[in-house]
Design a protein around this motif. Structure first.
Motif, short mmCIF file in Angstrom:
data_model
loop_
_atom_site.label_atom_id
_atom_site.label_comp_id
_atom_site.label_asym_id
_atom_site.label_seq_id
_atom_site.Cartn_x
_atom_site.Cartn_y
_atom_site.Cartn_z
N LEU A 3 0.82 -1.13 0.11
CA LEU A 3 -0.17 -0.10 -0.15
C LEU A 3 0.79 1.35 -0.01
CD1 LEU A 3 -2.96 0.75 0.19
CD2 LEU A 3 -2.50 0.96 2.69
N SER A 4 0.79 1.96 -0.95
CA SER A 4 1.49 3.26 -1.17
C SER A 4 1.05 4.47 -0.46
CB SER A 4 2.25 3.64 -2.63
OG SER A 4 1.00 4.12 -3.15
N MET A 5 -0.57 4.54 -0.74
CA MET A 5 -1.25 5.66 0.12
C MET A 5 -2.26 5.29 1.07
SD MET A 5 -3.22 8.64 -1.73
CE MET A 5 -4.18 10.10 -0.88
N GLY A 6 -2.41 5.65 1.99
CA GLY A 6 -3.57 5.26 2.76
C GLY A 6 -4.33 6.66 3.23
N SER A 7 -5.67 6.51 2.93
CA SER A 7 -6.47 7.88 2.94
C SER A 7 -7.76 7.36 3.89
CB SER A 7 -7.24 8.04 1.38
OG SER A 7 -7.49 9.42 1.80
N LEU A 8 -7.74 8.08 5.11
CA LEU A 8 -8.64 7.81 6.39
C LEU A 8 -9.50 9.19 6.39
CD1 LEU A 8 -6.19 5.63 8.25
CD2 LEU A 8 -8.23 4.49 7.06
N HIS A 9 -9.27 9.98 5.39
CA HIS A 9 -9.98 11.46 6.00
C HIS A 9 -11.27 11.58 5.87
CE1 HIS A 9 -11.23 12.52 1.59
NE2 HIS A 9 -10.18 11.76 1.45
N ILE A 30 -0.10 9.57 4.05
CA ILE A 30 -1.16 9.12 4.93
C ILE A 30 -2.22 10.28 4.90
CG2 ILE A 30 -1.69 8.23 7.06
CD1 ILE A 30 0.73 6.83 7.43
N ASN A 31 -3.33 10.18 4.81
CA ASN A 31 -4.32 11.47 4.99
C ASN A 31 -5.15 11.07 6.11
OD1 ASN A 31 -6.03 13.34 4.66
ND2 ASN A 31 -6.39 13.14 2.70
N LEU A 32 -5.04 11.78 6.96
CA LEU A 32 -5.88 11.42 8.28
C LEU A 32 -6.41 12.94 8.62
CD1 LEU A 32 -3.20 9.64 10.65
CD2 LEU A 32 -5.06 8.83 9.72
N GLN A 33 -6.46 13.65 7.54
CA GLN A 33 -7.34 15.16 7.74
C GLN A 33 -8.77 14.82 8.10
OE1 GLN A 33 -5.04 18.49 5.42
NE2 GLN A 33 -6.20 16.94 4.00
#
Length: 251
Positions: A3-9, A30-33
């Motif tokens: 996994l190269s990009m984790g988006s949890l926004h 990693i997007n945690l916004q």
């Protein structure tokens, strides 16, 4: 995991468990916004050698762990905006703003830029920029900062731009900018500055731009700009300076 990009926004994530990212070593961003995170686990990103960006804006962080990105040599920029549910940005009273605690020694020496907007802070610790040899730009606006430690930049000799606009600074430590021979631009507009030490800029041979407008200066020391031969732009508008014949020859 590859996994190269984790988006949890845009979730309601309040807690990240320790070890969450330990095996996702290929992860680059990693997007945690826009969650409701109040903290991050210690060492949470330690195994992510390829990590280049972490987006943390619009959360409710009380603090960030010390040493947060020290192992992440590909993180070139740290950005954090609008922290706290009761942020003054939303028109709420400043007195109710949550003041986040900044981490110590959080960044790798490869970090180039720090950008924080609308992040009320409990203070700026002396070791905040420890080891930040590669830092070029630091912008911390509207963060309710009332003082800066004198040694803040002493491990960031390559810094070129400093912006502490729209804070609550009433003074700057006399040796804050010592040895910063690459500095080009200083912005401390919209604060409560009343006076500066005469030797504040003495080492800043490459200084080009100084923005000090919207402060409370009544006068400036005669020698303040005596060594800044490359100064191109100076803004002192909206202060209380009484320019008379004695003050003209300073420049």
């Amino acid at each position: 995991s590859m996994l190269s990009m984790g988006s949890l926004h845009d979730n309601k994530i309040k807690t990240i468990m320790p070890g969450t990212f330990d095996t996702t070593t290929a992860m680059e961003s990693i997007n945690l916004q826009k969650n409701i995170l109040t903290s991050l686990p210690v060492n949470v990103f330690d195994n992510l050698v390829n990590l280049s960006s972490v987006l943390l804006s619009y959360n409710d962080l009380d603090s960030l762990p010390d040493g947060l990105f020290r192992n992440n040599k590909k993180v070139k920029m740290f950005e954090l905006s609008v922290n706290g549910k009761k942020n003054p940005l939303y028109g709420l009273p400043i007195s109710s703003a949550k003041k986040m605690k900044l981490p110590l020694s959080a960044f790798p020496e490869t970090l180039e830029e720090i950008r924080m907007l609308w992040v009320p802070l409990s203070g700026v610790p002396e070791d905040f920029l420890k080891g930040c040899k590669g830092l070029v730009n630091i912008t911390m606006q509207r963060s309710m900062i009332s003082s800066l430690p004198e040694n803040l930049f002493q491990e960031a000799p390559n810094i070129k731009l400093i912006d502490f606009s729209a804070n609550d600074l009433s003074s700057l430590p006399p040796k804050l900018f010592r040895n910063l021979g690459k500095m080009e631009k200083i912005r401390v507009l919209g604060n409560k500055l009343t006076n500066l030490d005469g030797g504040l800029f003495v080492d800043l041979k490459k200084l080009k731009v100084v923005h000090l407008h919207e402060n409370e200066f009544e006068s400036l020391p005669r020698q303040l700009f005596s060594t800044t031969k490359n100064l191109e732009e100076l803004d002192l508008s909206k202060n209380k300076i009484n320019f008379n014949e004695n003050s003209i020859e300073r420049f």
